[in-house]
Design an enzyme around this catalytic site. Structure first.
Site, PDB file in Angstrom:
ATOM      1  N   SER A   1      25.539  13.511  24.133  1.00  0.00           N
ATOM      2  CA  SER A   1      25.929  14.271  22.769  1.00  0.00           C
ATOM      3  C   SER A   1      26.473  15.358  22.721  1.00  0.00           C
ATOM      4  O   SER A   1      25.763  15.664  22.918  1.00  0.00           O
ATOM      5  CB  SER A   1      25.008  13.118  22.100  1.00  0.00           C
ATOM      6  OG  SER A   1      25.132  13.666  20.466  1.00  0.00           O
TER       7      SER A   1
ATOM      8  N   TYR B   1      16.683  13.116  18.860  1.00  0.00           N
ATOM      9  CA  TYR B   1      18.291  12.285  19.041  1.00  0.00           C
ATOM     10  C   TYR B   1      18.269  12.996  20.399  1.00  0.00           C
ATOM     11  O   TYR B   1      18.628  12.945  21.129  1.00  0.00           O
ATOM     12  CB  TYR B   1      18.444  11.765  18.423  1.00  0.00           C
ATOM     13  CG  TYR B   1      20.090  11.011  18.712  1.00  0.00           C
ATOM     14  CD1 TYR B   1      20.022  10.380  20.143  1.00  0.00           C
ATOM     15  CD2 TYR B   1      21.348  12.335  18.953  1.00  0.00           C
ATOM     16  CE1 TYR B   1      21.381   9.784  19.550  1.00  0.00           C
ATOM     17  CE2 TYR B   1      22.776  11.873  19.737  1.00  0.00           C
ATOM     18  CZ  TYR B   1      22.170  10.348  20.247  1.00  0.00           C
ATOM     19  OH  TYR B   1      23.656  10.383  20.835  1.00  0.00           O
TER      20      TYR B   1
END
Length: 334
Positions: A141, A166
């Protein structure tokens, strides 16, 4: 080839399955179909792949109207059934897109991220190691760049300052993959996705949230008073980047790529494009910066161009219109 796509009921996973099936590969899709967001949307994607029903608590393949597709309902962290799946299917390639997503939700429910993104990814690595999978492509990501203040973001930049759990789990995936490439000769490629949007997108993402609010005459939340920019990347461009890495003949064992449009768009300009496509003006609720968010993202995709001869290029106006058209069709809005 026989390819495992995890997160097959998810946004990117669904589109990738469609693309691989169009290329005549045999695809096994895996997803736990959790309730992080509307399960009906996930089931709707599976229906597009020919899976009309998913058995409760099933870890068995469901037949599909696509002769080359089958679906398995299972979580990545299932250490009993996932190795059995690998043993029985003999996958050539694995694309791991399954993960607990969402920056803000990681503040509310951190253990879900450890279970899926750390323990689950470890299980995938071990299955690849013990079942002769020579190519693993996995989702990372753009959030790994955290407090990086150098733009555009490059894969050579230091990513030691994540600002959400995350992001930390995604950086952990890259480190774990490097270890397995080094120790066991598994080819691993991490893909740092930049703000993916398009038809069948996730309801927790800005594209969906803004369109839904505007069409239903509700105010949209504009964080950091609108002083944000994102490298919005259309789903078809993301999928073509994944396909390029899945079938790359580059012998390098460990790689990480950015996949982004490399054209940051200011948040208010993005909202303006949605207004044009919906024909309605947004009611804006200006709010301060949210914990875990960053002010801007911008992908340096030179490695992707140089190694694979590919770079995303869908203009934001084209992508936004396609999403709005899909949204109106899916929710039957005239």
């Amino acid at each position: 080839m026989k390819i495992l796509v995890t997160g097959a009921a998810g946004f990117i996973g669904y589109h990738l399955c469609e693309r691989l099936l169009a290329m005549d590969h045999e695809v096994v899709g895996l997803d736990n179909i959790n309730d992080y967001y509307d399960v009906n949307l996930k089931l709707g994607r599976l229906a597009q792949l020919g899976i009309e029903a998913v058995a409760e608590n099933a870890a068995l393949s469901n037949s599909s109207s696509h002769t080359n597709f089958s679906f398995v309902k299972m979580g990545l962290e299932d250490r009993e059934n996932l190795p059995q799946l690998f043993e029985g299917q003999k996958f050539d390639i694995v694309c791991n897109l399954a993960a607990q997503a969402g920056v803000r939700y990681s503040i509310e429910n951190p253990f879900a991220y450890v279970e899926s993104n750390i323990s689950g990814f470890m299980n995938i690595l071990e299955c690849c190691r013990h079942h002769n999978v020579k190519n693993l492509v996995y989702a990372s990501s753009s959030s790994v760049y955290g407090l990086n203040d150098k733009i555009p973001f490059s894969t050579t930049d230091n990513v030691d300052l994540p600002i959400s759990l995350y992001a930390a789990t995604k950086k952990s995936n890259e480190l774990m993959a490097h270890t397995y490439s080094h120790l066991f000769g598994i080819k691993t490629t991490g893909l740092r996705f930049f703000t993916v949007y398009g038809p069948w997108g996730r309801p927790d993402m800005a594209m969906f949230l803004f369109t839904d609010a505007i069409l239903n005459d509700k105010p949209i939340k504009v964080f950091n008073e609108g002083k944000l920019s994102r490298d919005f990347t259309y789903i078809d461009d993301i999928v073509e980047g994944i396909v390029a890495t899945l079938f790359s003949t580059d012998p390098t064992l460990y790689k990480v790529y950015n996949i982004g449009n490399s054209k940051p768009v200011e948040l208010l300009s993005f909202i303006s494009e949605i207004e044009k496509s919906t024909g309605k003006e947004a009611k804006k609720d200006y709010l301060p910066m949210q914990p875990g968010d960053v002010e801007r993202t911008w992908a340096d995709v030179d490695d992707l161009k140089n190694d694979l001869g590919y770079s995303p290029d869908t203009d934001i106006s084209v992508g936004v219109k396609r999403f709005v058209d899909w949204y109106k069709m899916y929710y039957k809005i005239d």
